[in-house]
Design a protein around this motif. Structure first.
Motif, PDB file in Angstrom:
ATOM      1  N   TYR A 146      85.591  38.543  19.649  1.00 27.39           N
ATOM      2  CA  TYR A 146      85.967  37.668  20.791  1.00 27.39           C
ATOM      3  C   TYR A 146      86.594  38.220  21.956  1.00 27.39           C
ATOM      4  O   TYR A 146      87.132  37.906  22.838  1.00 27.39           O
ATOM      5  N   LYS A 147      86.182  39.877  22.091  1.00 23.98           N
ATOM      6  CA  LYS A 147      86.725  40.593  23.110  1.00 23.98           C
ATOM      7  C   LYS A 147      86.373  40.067  24.481  1.00 23.98           C
ATOM      8  O   LYS A 147      87.242  40.162  25.421  1.00 23.98           O
ATOM      9  N   ASP A 148      85.296  39.659  24.735  1.00 23.64           N
ATOM     10  CA  ASP A 148      84.710  39.157  25.862  1.00 23.64           C
ATOM     11  C   ASP A 148      85.477  37.966  26.304  1.00 23.64           C
ATOM     12  O   ASP A 148      85.562  37.568  27.595  1.00 23.64           O
ATOM     13  N   ASN A 149      85.908  37.097  25.524  1.00 24.35           N
ATOM     14  CA  ASN A 149      86.224  35.810  25.603  1.00 24.35           C
ATOM     15  C   ASN A 149      87.479  35.483  25.585  1.00 24.35           C
ATOM     16  O   ASN A 149      88.029  34.410  26.336  1.00 24.35           O
ATOM     17  N   VAL A 150      88.421  36.292  24.926  1.00 23.03           N
ATOM     18  CA  VAL A 150      89.854  36.211  25.031  1.00 23.03           C
ATOM     19  C   VAL A 150      90.571  37.003  25.851  1.00 23.03           C
ATOM     20  O   VAL A 150      90.646  38.081  25.745  1.00 23.03           O
ATOM     21  N   PRO A 151      91.332  36.290  26.738  1.00 20.44           N
ATOM     22  CA  PRO A 151      92.022  36.853  27.842  1.00 20.44           C
ATOM     23  C   PRO A 151      92.850  37.909  27.395  1.00 20.44           C
ATOM     24  O   PRO A 151      93.101  38.997  27.802  1.00 20.44           O
ATOM     25  N   ALA A 152      93.744  37.643  26.113  1.00 21.74           N
ATOM     26  CA  ALA A 152      94.728  38.637  25.475  1.00 21.74           C
ATOM     27  C   ALA A 152      94.035  39.926  25.116  1.00 21.74           C
ATOM     28  O   ALA A 152      94.611  40.979  24.919  1.00 21.74           O
ATOM     29  N   PHE A 153      92.883  39.926  24.775  1.00 17.24           N
ATOM     30  CA  PHE A 153      92.002  41.030  24.133  1.00 17.24           C
ATOM     31  C   PHE A 153      91.335  41.655  25.244  1.00 17.24           C
ATOM     32  O   PHE A 153      90.989  42.906  25.329  1.00 17.24           O
ATOM     33  N   ARG A 154      90.894  40.833  26.430  1.00 18.98           N
ATOM     34  CA  ARG A 154      89.728  41.528  27.529  1.00 18.98           C
ATOM     35  C   ARG A 154      90.474  42.636  28.216  1.00 18.98           C
ATOM     36  O   ARG A 154      89.847  43.476  28.573  1.00 18.98           O
TER      37      ARG A 154
END
Length: 393
Positions: A146-154
């Motif tokens: 979910y790297k591209d979709n989750v702000p906390a990860f992005r």
């Protein structure tokens, strides 16, 4: 349109066949001589499909079981590919459900659990089960996927940087985008993934889950889980044979530091409590119903049959990267930095064997779309939003 035509061609000659015809290629190995008590296969089953827990493989098992016994599946309405997720489930998210009620045999697409609404859709004698995964490996998998979709990860460089200071990147109020970044299993079961890890609250939730679900499996022991499911539902080995689906290539796995692993236990403390509790109950159930010695025998038998089927079905006898999947209509959905693996079928399969092998490797979205077209032929075919398939087939 092109994608729908191609999927239709894949399944020419018919898809619904009864038990003995579908699985003839699985009968080549000697059966275990295990005494059994006569019982009837459970056919009303609700599977809560949690995220990044090998649940796509379980969904494939459930779909094949539904076809094998000509059962009805509670499928997402209209163009949805999930049952309203991340919204809390409501009965009208199911295609064909009317206010007066209609019972389905199988429910297994993604939803956020809401027992009172699920009970409107499923029969009173429905068996409920789900699956959990160690939150340590789960969070790493979620991060990559979910790297591209989750702000906390992005906005973090990698999973270890995120875990050094998750509150720096994570905004609880933005729950729809950030649910995958913290206590995602807790959320899938219908609870607040940002709740405080209060002992009394956790115990109440665990008790509620125990009351709602007859069985909780553990993804880290997937083969053992399938054997327990087989015994519990009075299914046979053919019903739980599988190829691993929606897995990713090892080169996309990020190595967690020892410090990061400990931080996950604290950051995802609700999921950690959930996992510890049901991991214990899982092994207790094994010991009470099967025993470790018989479990080992049946797991070995499952793996032998799986190996036979791979030799029969697959040209490489293993999963391959997305760029090496020849039939792009069978390409799994790709997300984030993950390289989601798929399979190539052998070219010399007869029609009956081909149908069985195609079932085994069918990705989740394509299988959902196909069953939807079969059960609701008057409805518009689901448009899956996989443009790479439309241009490659």
């Amino acid at each position: 349109m092109i994608f729908s035509i191609c999927l239709g061609l894949i399944f020419l000659s018919g898809f619904f066949h009864m038990k003995n015809e579908n699985y003839v290629i699985l009968k080549s190995h000697e059966e275990l001589l295990i005494p059994s008590t006569p019982c009837h296969a459970t056919t009303n089953v609700m599977f809560l499909k949690t995220h990044k827990t090998a649940s796509s493989t379980v969904l494939n098992i459930m779909f094949r079981f539904a076809e094998r016994y000509n059962l009805t599946v509670a499928l997402p309405a209209d163009q949805l590919v999930h049952l309203g997720y991340p919204n809390t489930f409501l009965a009208h998210f199911v295609e064909g459900f009317q206010a007066v009620g209609q019972n389905y045999n199988i429910m297994c697409n993604h939803l956020r659990f809401n027992p009172s609404e699920v009970q409107k859709v499923m029969a009173a004698n429905t068996f409920y089960f789900s699956i959990l995964r160690n939150p340590i490996s789960l969070l790493e998998s979620s991060y990559v996927y979910y790297k591209d979709n989750v702000p906390a990860f992005r906005n973090s460089k990698d999973v270890n940087e995120f875990l050094e200071s998750p509150q720096k990147y994570y905004q609880a109020a933005d729950y729809r985008q950030n649910i995958y970044a913290r206590n995602i299993m807790w959320f899938d079961f219908g609870y607040d993934n940002n709740a405080e890890n209060n002992k009394k609250y956790v115990q109440v939730v665990l008790k509620e889950i125990e009351q709602s679900f007859h069985l909780i499996l553990i993804a880290d022991y997937f083969d053992e889980s399938m054997i327990l499911l087989k015994h519990t539902l009075c299914w046979d080995l053919d019903d739980i044979i599988y190829f691993k689906l929606n897995s990713r290539s090892q080169d996309t796995v990020q190595t967690l530091t020892p410090e990061s692993k400990e931080r996950i236990k604290a950051w995802c403390s609700l999921d950690w409590q959930l996992y510890l509790h049901f991991n214990q109950s899982f092994w207790r159930r094994i010991e009470e119903t099967i025993g470790l010695e018989l479990l080992e025998q049946e797991v070995n038998h499952l793996r032998m049959r799986q190996k036979e089927l791979m030799e029969t079905c697959l040209s490489e006898q293993e999963a391959v990267g997305k760029d090496n999947i020849r039939n792009k209509a069978l390409l799994p959905f790709q997300s984030g930095a993950a390289n989601i693996l798929g399979y190539n079928l052998r070219q010399d399969l007869n029609n009956r064997t081909l149908r069985t092998c195609q079932r085994m490797i069918m990705p989740e979205l394509q299988y959902t779309s196909y069953l939807y077209a079969v059960q609701h032929p008057q409805k518009k075919r689901k448009q899956l939003g996989l443009p790479q398939l439309l241009t490659s087939v």
